[in-house]
Every structure is written in structure tokens, then in C-alpha cells.
Design an enzyme around this catalytic site. Sequence first.
Site, PDB file in Angstrom:
ATOM      1  N   VAL A 206     -22.563  -8.444  15.078  1.00 13.11           N
ATOM      2  CA  VAL A 206     -23.141  -7.868  16.307  1.00 13.11           C
ATOM      3  C   VAL A 206     -22.389  -6.580  16.633  1.00 13.11           C
ATOM      4  O   VAL A 206     -21.158  -6.610  16.781  1.00 13.11           O
ATOM      5  CB  VAL A 206     -22.957  -8.839  17.507  1.00 13.11           C
ATOM      6  CG1 VAL A 206     -23.488  -8.198  18.786  1.00 13.11           C
ATOM      7  CG2 VAL A 206     -23.622 -10.181  17.264  1.00 13.11           C
ATOM      8  N   HIS A 207     -23.105  -5.463  16.685  1.00 11.48           N
ATOM      9  CA  HIS A 207     -22.415  -4.241  17.117  1.00 11.48           C
ATOM     10  C   HIS A 207     -23.331  -3.202  17.750  1.00 11.48           C
ATOM     11  O   HIS A 207     -22.856  -2.229  18.310  1.00 11.48           O
ATOM     12  CB  HIS A 207     -21.687  -3.590  15.934  1.00 11.48           C
ATOM     13  CG  HIS A 207     -22.605  -2.839  14.997  1.00 11.48           C
ATOM     14  ND1 HIS A 207     -23.443  -3.474  14.133  1.00 11.48           N
ATOM     15  CD2 HIS A 207     -22.818  -1.516  14.824  1.00 11.48           C
ATOM     16  CE1 HIS A 207     -24.124  -2.562  13.443  1.00 11.48           C
ATOM     17  NE2 HIS A 207     -23.771  -1.371  13.847  1.00 11.48           N
ATOM     18  N   ARG A 208     -24.654  -3.389  17.675  1.00 11.13           N
ATOM     19  CA  ARG A 208     -25.581  -2.356  18.174  1.00 11.13           C
ATOM     20  C   ARG A 208     -25.460  -2.159  19.678  1.00 11.13           C
ATOM     21  O   ARG A 208     -25.259  -3.126  20.426  1.00 11.13           O
ATOM     22  CB  ARG A 208     -27.017  -2.779  17.892  1.00 11.13           C
ATOM     23  CG  ARG A 208     -27.373  -2.769  16.462  1.00 11.13           C
ATOM     24  CD  ARG A 208     -27.844  -1.407  16.032  1.00 11.13           C
ATOM     25  NE  ARG A 208     -27.954  -1.422  14.588  1.00 11.13           N
ATOM     26  CZ  ARG A 208     -28.079  -0.353  13.835  1.00 11.13           C
ATOM     27  NH1 ARG A 208     -28.096   0.831  14.387  1.00 11.13           N
ATOM     28  NH2 ARG A 208     -28.174  -0.449  12.547  1.00 11.13           N
ATOM     29  N   ARG A 241     -15.771  -2.527  18.387  1.00  9.70           N
ATOM     30  CA  ARG A 241     -16.435  -2.178  19.653  1.00  9.70           C
ATOM     31  C   ARG A 241     -16.888  -3.448  20.389  1.00  9.70           C
ATOM     32  O   ARG A 241     -16.759  -3.561  21.611  1.00  9.70           O
ATOM     33  CB  ARG A 241     -17.643  -1.273  19.379  1.00  9.70           C
ATOM     34  CG  ARG A 241     -18.497  -1.022  20.621  1.00  9.70           C
ATOM     35  CD  ARG A 241     -19.134   0.333  20.599  1.00  9.70           C
ATOM     36  NE  ARG A 241     -19.904   0.556  19.389  1.00  9.70           N
ATOM     37  CZ  ARG A 241     -21.217   0.377  19.297  1.00  9.70           C
ATOM     38  NH1 ARG A 241     -21.911  -0.034  20.320  1.00  9.70           N
ATOM     39  NH2 ARG A 241     -21.846   0.638  18.164  1.00  9.70           N
ATOM     40  N   ASP A 280     -27.488  -7.831  13.863  1.00  7.79           N
ATOM     41  CA  ASP A 280     -28.218  -6.662  14.363  1.00  7.79           C
ATOM     42  C   ASP A 280     -27.952  -5.454  13.461  1.00  7.79           C
ATOM     43  O   ASP A 280     -28.300  -4.327  13.791  1.00  7.79           O
ATOM     44  CB  ASP A 280     -27.857  -6.356  15.824  1.00  7.79           C
ATOM     45  CG  ASP A 280     -26.375  -6.071  16.036  1.00  7.79           C
ATOM     46  OD1 ASP A 280     -25.621  -5.971  15.040  1.00  7.79           O
ATOM     47  OD2 ASP A 280     -25.967  -5.953  17.208  1.00  7.79           O
TER      48      ASP A 280
END
Length: 350
Positions: A206-208, A241, A280
Site C-alpha cells: 500500500v503506498h498510493r 510513506r 495498489d
Amino acid sequence: MVQKVLTVVGARPQFIKAAAVSRAIAACPGLVEVMVHTGQHFDPSMSDVFFNELGIPAVGHNLDIHGGGHGQMTGRMLEAIEQTILEEKPDWLLVYGDTNSTLAGALAAAKLHIPVAHVEAGLRSFNRAMPEEINRVLTDHVSHLLFCPTGSAVSNLAREGIATGVHLVGDVMFDATIDAVRRAGDNPTILGRLGLTRGAYVVATVHRAENTDTEESLEAVLSVLKDKARSMPVVLPLHPRTRQVASRFGLDFDALTVIDPVGYLDMAALLGHCAEVMTDSGGLQKEAYFHRKPCTTLRGETEWVETITCGWNRLWRGPDYAPRRDIAEYGDGHAAEKIVEIMLAAAGVA
Ligand code: UDP
């Protein structure tokens, strides 16, 4: 005459794609490559590990630019890349994908009349709220050579009036996966280290921005992963992030097997032996298919539409999987060689 290629990379997926193409450039006497790292991803687990593992040429210019808003980061890169181009006087500027580094490189070169080659051209999510979508559209419109991974990417460009310089070469990530599987071998030590059983765990990333920009969106995506973890372990190599914003929002990862980002060979091993993928990431959706694993995409749309229509991928809030069949796209694992041949021919060297 030998042509000089200035390659601009800055983010994890670009290191992986560049590794494949750089190998083909190194094998070609007509081209010489100088590598520019913008610094967009600087954490060793997001950058150095790929250079060390995948034999990417040493960085000639490290611009050390990261952080700040999109405009600030892209602006600083634009200025620094322009200086680098003036110093190096390349014949080509080569960029990958859809990050701020891609756009800054393409724009700096176009303004100096250096032809731009864009690998992974023509992809569209048709969602202009995504920073990546803006980067891809603008980069394509200033590129001379547009290397498309799929037929739908070629059609997307045609709809925007771009037909000259467009080449369907296949997906360099398929080349990268074939190489990683060969390098990783069949000794997935990472499974032992994490106490995982073959075929009985999920790989998630998950990073978007759409999943990390607000507390609600990150909580929603984590809660889907936590639900899944009730039936089998969910391994989450955590993007820096995402770790940062989760801590800012006070969200926990309980029930998930959170690890630091892994290198590409460990990722290939994790993908090769998992039950399924939830992500994602653009790259991971296709890699799930390359390893013949079902994928759930944690987004509202995807650029890799054939993964959906061929039944290997589904959107988390969309319909169930379509009937499954092989995907006739992505090429034959030799996209990188084709890219190099086309660049040589375009330079009049071949
Ligand atoms: N990847 C990796 N280690 C990780 C997470 C991802 O090697 O811990 C690889 C993954 O296999 C894929 C690429 O990084 O090849 C995807 O990068 P990312 O998700 O950051 O970018 P995107 O593909 O969404 O542009």
C-alpha cells in the site's frame, strides 16, 4: 558513432525497469549510458538494494532531491537535470513510467531539444486526480520514442493524436521478472525467515496517494487487509510513506506481518510462493500475473486493464474475477532488447 543515453531514474519501479534495459544497452556497442538518480527514493531499502542486486550501472549523477510538494520536487529536479544535460550533452534522454522524476527528465530534455525515449508509454488510468496520470500524459506528449507495453497503451496514444514514434515492445517488467526468478533460484530463504508456508500467505503493498492521503482511506484499506489476515498471514513490506502517515494518523498494523521493503529477489520469492496478492501498486498487479497468482487491486481503477478482463485481477470494490485466461500482452521477455534496437535504428546507427 556511439550514441550517449542519459537515463533518469528516481523511484523503486524505475530501478527495476532500468535494470532490464541497462543490461541490453551494456550489450550494445552503439550505445553508452550515463545514469542520473534524482534522489526521489533515497532510503537504502527503496534504492541501494536494487542497484546492488540487479547490477544497475553506477550512478553518474545523484541529484539528492526528495521531499516537498509535487511542484517543488519536480521544479528542483527540472533545474538540476537541465544542468546535467548541458554537462553531459547526451543524444537521448531515457525515462521510465510516471513519477515526478519521469516528468522532470522529459521536460528538461524537450526544452533543450534532446529527444526523449519513454518506456511504459501510453498507460492511462483516466483519473486525473492521480499525480502519476498527469506525469504520464505530459511525458508522452513530449517524447520522440514511445515504448508501449500493451496494445491498449498504443490505442490510448492514438486517441490523443500520438502515432509517430510509437512502438509496441512488450513489458520490460516481464523481462525483469524472468531475470529475478532466475537470480532468486528456488531457495526462498525469506519464507523461512518470516515463518511462512508455501501457498498459504498473502503479499500486500500500500503506498498510493488515494490510500494514504487521508486517515479514512488508509483505515479502510488496512481494515480489508486485517479481515484477510483472519484466514491467512498477510505480509506487508511497508513503504516508508505509508509507515509515516499511519503513525501520524495513529493507525496500527495489528494482525498484519509488517516488514521493511524487500529487495526485488526477495519480492520475486514472496510472489512465487504466495496464495494471492493485494496491492495498489501498478507493477505488482502484473507481477502477480507473471507468477500466476490472483490479485486484488486496492484502487478504484487500473491502467493494466487486461489483468482484469483476463480474470487475474479484480478491483477491491468492483465485480468478482472474470473467467480466467492467459493474457496475450506483455511480450516475450525481450522488450529491453527491442527498445535498444529501436533507439539505435532511430539514431541511424543500426
Ligand atoms: N517491490 C519490491 N519490494 C517491495 C515492494 C515492491 O521489490 O518491498 C517491487 C515490486 O515487485 C514491483 C515494484 O517494486 O516491481 C513496484 O513498485 P511500487 O509499488 O513502488 O510502484 P508502482 O509499480 O506502483 O509504480
